[in-house]
Design a protein around this motif. Structure first.
Motif, PDB file in Angstrom:
ATOM      1  N   ILE A  17     -11.933  51.772  -0.053  1.00 36.79           N
ATOM      2  CA  ILE A  17     -12.197  52.871  -0.999  1.00 36.79           C
ATOM      3  C   ILE A  17     -13.465  53.615  -0.570  1.00 36.79           C
ATOM      4  CG2 ILE A  17     -12.821  53.439  -3.402  1.00 36.79           C
ATOM      5  CD1 ILE A  17      -9.989  52.497  -3.493  1.00 36.79           C
ATOM      6  N   GLN A  18     -14.493  52.853  -0.168  1.00 35.08           N
ATOM      7  CA  GLN A  18     -15.742  53.465   0.300  1.00 35.08           C
ATOM      8  C   GLN A  18     -15.481  54.336   1.534  1.00 35.08           C
ATOM      9  OE1 GLN A  18     -19.010  53.054  -1.180  1.00 35.08           O
ATOM     10  NE2 GLN A  18     -19.241  54.853   0.123  1.00 35.08           N
ATOM     11  N   ALA A  19     -14.658  53.831   2.439  1.00 29.93           N
ATOM     12  CA  ALA A  19     -14.314  54.599   3.648  1.00 29.93           C
ATOM     13  C   ALA A  19     -13.605  55.894   3.265  1.00 29.93           C
ATOM     14  CB  ALA A  19     -13.437  53.762   4.575  1.00 29.93           C
ATOM     15  N   ILE A  20     -12.686  55.828   2.306  1.00 27.39           N
ATOM     16  CA  ILE A  20     -11.958  57.018   1.852  1.00 27.39           C
ATOM     17  C   ILE A  20     -12.934  58.014   1.217  1.00 27.39           C
ATOM     18  CG2 ILE A  20     -10.223  57.901   0.216  1.00 27.39           C
ATOM     19  CD1 ILE A  20      -8.980  56.428   2.622  1.00 27.39           C
ATOM     20  N   GLU A  21     -13.836  57.507   0.371  1.00 24.56           N
ATOM     21  CA  GLU A  21     -14.819  58.398  -0.262  1.00 24.56           C
ATOM     22  C   GLU A  21     -15.671  59.099   0.798  1.00 24.56           C
ATOM     23  OE1 GLU A  21     -16.578  55.571  -3.014  1.00 24.56           O
ATOM     24  OE2 GLU A  21     -15.541  56.533  -4.686  1.00 24.56           O
ATOM     25  N   ASN A  22     -16.048  58.370   1.846  1.00 21.51           N
ATOM     26  CA  ASN A  22     -16.829  58.955   2.939  1.00 21.51           C
ATOM     27  C   ASN A  22     -16.025  60.039   3.657  1.00 21.51           C
ATOM     28  OD1 ASN A  22     -18.929  57.217   2.346  1.00 21.51           O
ATOM     29  ND2 ASN A  22     -18.453  55.788   3.996  1.00 21.51           N
ATOM     30  N   GLU A  27     -15.241  65.432   4.859  1.00 22.96           N
ATOM     31  CA  GLU A  27     -14.049  66.194   5.251  1.00 22.96           C
ATOM     32  C   GLU A  27     -13.624  65.852   6.672  1.00 22.96           C
ATOM     33  OE1 GLU A  27     -13.776  70.318   4.081  1.00 22.96           O
ATOM     34  OE2 GLU A  27     -15.227  70.008   2.486  1.00 22.96           O
ATOM     35  N   SER A  28     -13.704  64.561   6.970  1.00 18.52           N
ATOM     36  CA  SER A  28     -13.302  64.066   8.289  1.00 18.52           C
ATOM     37  C   SER A  28     -12.427  62.832   8.112  1.00 18.52           C
ATOM     38  CB  SER A  28     -14.541  63.726   9.114  1.00 18.52           C
ATOM     39  OG  SER A  28     -14.148  63.203  10.360  1.00 18.52           O
ATOM     40  N   PRO A  29     -11.119  62.932   8.269  1.00 20.70           N
ATOM     41  CA  PRO A  29     -10.375  64.139   8.646  1.00 20.70           C
ATOM     42  C   PRO A  29     -10.305  65.142   7.486  1.00 20.70           C
ATOM     43  CG  PRO A  29      -8.835  62.404   8.104  1.00 20.70           C
ATOM     44  CD  PRO A  29     -10.224  61.797   8.041  1.00 20.70           C
ATOM     45  N   ALA A  30     -10.066  66.392   7.817  1.00 19.91           N
ATOM     46  CA  ALA A  30      -9.991  67.449   6.805  1.00 19.91           C
ATOM     47  C   ALA A  30      -8.898  67.143   5.775  1.00 19.91           C
ATOM     48  CB  ALA A  30      -9.732  68.795   7.469  1.00 19.91           C
ATOM     49  N   GLU A  48      -6.808  56.116  -8.963  1.00 18.24           N
ATOM     50  CA  GLU A  48      -5.441  55.981  -8.446  1.00 18.24           C
ATOM     51  C   GLU A  48      -5.300  56.692  -7.102  1.00 18.24           C
ATOM     52  OE1 GLU A  48      -2.124  56.065 -11.851  1.00 18.24           O
ATOM     53  OE2 GLU A  48      -3.493  57.765 -11.943  1.00 18.24           O
ATOM     54  N   ALA A  49      -5.845  57.900  -7.016  1.00 17.90           N
ATOM     55  CA  ALA A  49      -5.758  58.682  -5.788  1.00 17.90           C
ATOM     56  C   ALA A  49      -6.473  57.953  -4.652  1.00 17.90           C
ATOM     57  CB  ALA A  49      -6.354  60.075  -6.000  1.00 17.90           C
ATOM     58  N   LEU A  50      -7.675  57.456  -4.921  1.00 20.78           N
ATOM     59  CA  LEU A  50      -8.423  56.713  -3.905  1.00 20.78           C
ATOM     60  C   LEU A  50      -7.665  55.468  -3.473  1.00 20.78           C
ATOM     61  CD1 LEU A  50     -12.049  56.983  -5.357  1.00 20.78           C
ATOM     62  CD2 LEU A  50     -11.155  58.154  -3.326  1.00 20.78           C
ATOM     63  N   VAL A  56      -2.945  53.686   2.596  1.00 17.88           N
ATOM     64  CA  VAL A  56      -2.554  54.305   3.872  1.00 17.88           C
ATOM     65  C   VAL A  56      -3.506  53.846   4.981  1.00 17.88           C
ATOM     66  CG1 VAL A  56      -2.301  56.496   5.126  1.00 17.88           C
ATOM     67  CG2 VAL A  56      -1.454  56.292   2.777  1.00 17.88           C
ATOM     68  N   LEU A  57      -4.802  53.853   4.686  1.00 17.94           N
ATOM     69  CA  LEU A  57      -5.793  53.415   5.672  1.00 17.94           C
ATOM     70  C   LEU A  57      -5.567  51.946   6.037  1.00 17.94           C
ATOM     71  CD1 LEU A  57      -8.267  53.996   7.400  1.00 17.94           C
ATOM     72  CD2 LEU A  57      -9.696  53.549   5.385  1.00 17.94           C
ATOM     73  N   ALA A  58      -5.295  51.114   5.043  1.00 19.41           N
ATOM     74  CA  ALA A  58      -5.038  49.682   5.287  1.00 19.41           C
ATOM     75  C   ALA A  58      -3.805  49.511   6.170  1.00 19.41           C
ATOM     76  CB  ALA A  58      -4.851  48.948   3.959  1.00 19.41           C
ATOM     77  N   HIS A  59      -2.773  50.305   5.905  1.00 19.39           N
ATOM     78  CA  HIS A  59      -1.530  50.236   6.678  1.00 19.39           C
ATOM     79  C   HIS A  59      -1.822  50.519   8.152  1.00 19.39           C
ATOM     80  CE1 HIS A  59       2.444  51.521   8.154  1.00 19.39           C
ATOM     81  NE2 HIS A  59       2.950  50.792   7.177  1.00 19.39           N
ATOM     82  N   GLU A  60      -2.625  51.566   8.422  1.00 24.85           N
ATOM     83  CA  GLU A  60      -2.950  51.934   9.804  1.00 24.85           C
ATOM     84  C   GLU A  60      -3.829  50.872  10.463  1.00 24.85           C
ATOM     85  OE1 GLU A  60      -3.547  53.719  13.522  1.00 24.85           O
ATOM     86  OE2 GLU A  60      -1.898  53.631  12.102  1.00 24.85           O
ATOM     87  N   ILE A  61      -4.771  50.320   9.726  1.00 27.73           N
ATOM     88  CA  ILE A  61      -5.644  49.274  10.294  1.00 27.73           C
ATOM     89  C   ILE A  61      -4.809  48.046  10.658  1.00 27.73           C
ATOM     90  CG2 ILE A  61      -7.506  47.647   9.774  1.00 27.73           C
ATOM     91  CD1 ILE A  61      -8.789  49.984   8.133  1.00 27.73           C
TER      92      ILE A  61
END
Length: 90
Positions: A17-22, A27-30, A48-50, A56-61
């Motif tokens: 969640i922290q990574a997503i907030e960052n 705006e990286s990625p935009a 919920e959005a976060l 999605v990030l967990a899936h890619e990791i």
């Protein structure tokens, strides 16, 4: 599942969640900010959005670790833009 596993799981989720907030802030990625705005616009609460974006990030990791490959930024952006549909649900 013991308490240790619960703690690790919530720590992992908080880290994602922290990574997503960052990502949204920088705006990286935009796509991160655009997708967050889209999800909140269609009625998702901030948390919920976060959470969806963190999934999605967990899936890619997990895929990176499984396949021993670098982070796939193009796939990640595409998967973010597909939200609220999660990877593997299509």
């Amino acid at each position: 599942m013991n308490e240790h596993d619960d703690g690790e799981e919530s720590f992992a989720e908080e880290t994602l969640i922290q990574a997503i907030e960052n990502q949204i802030e920088s705006e990286s990625p935009a796509a991160a900010r655009a997708v967050f705005n889209k999800l909140t616009l269609v009625g998702y609460e901030r948390e919920e959005a976060l959470h969806l974006m963190a999934l999605v990030l967990a899936h890619e990791i997990q895929a990176m670790l499984r396949d021993e490959r670098p982070f796939d930024g193009a796939w990640y952006e595409q998967a973010l833009r597909a939200l609220p549909e999660l990877p593997g649900e299509e």
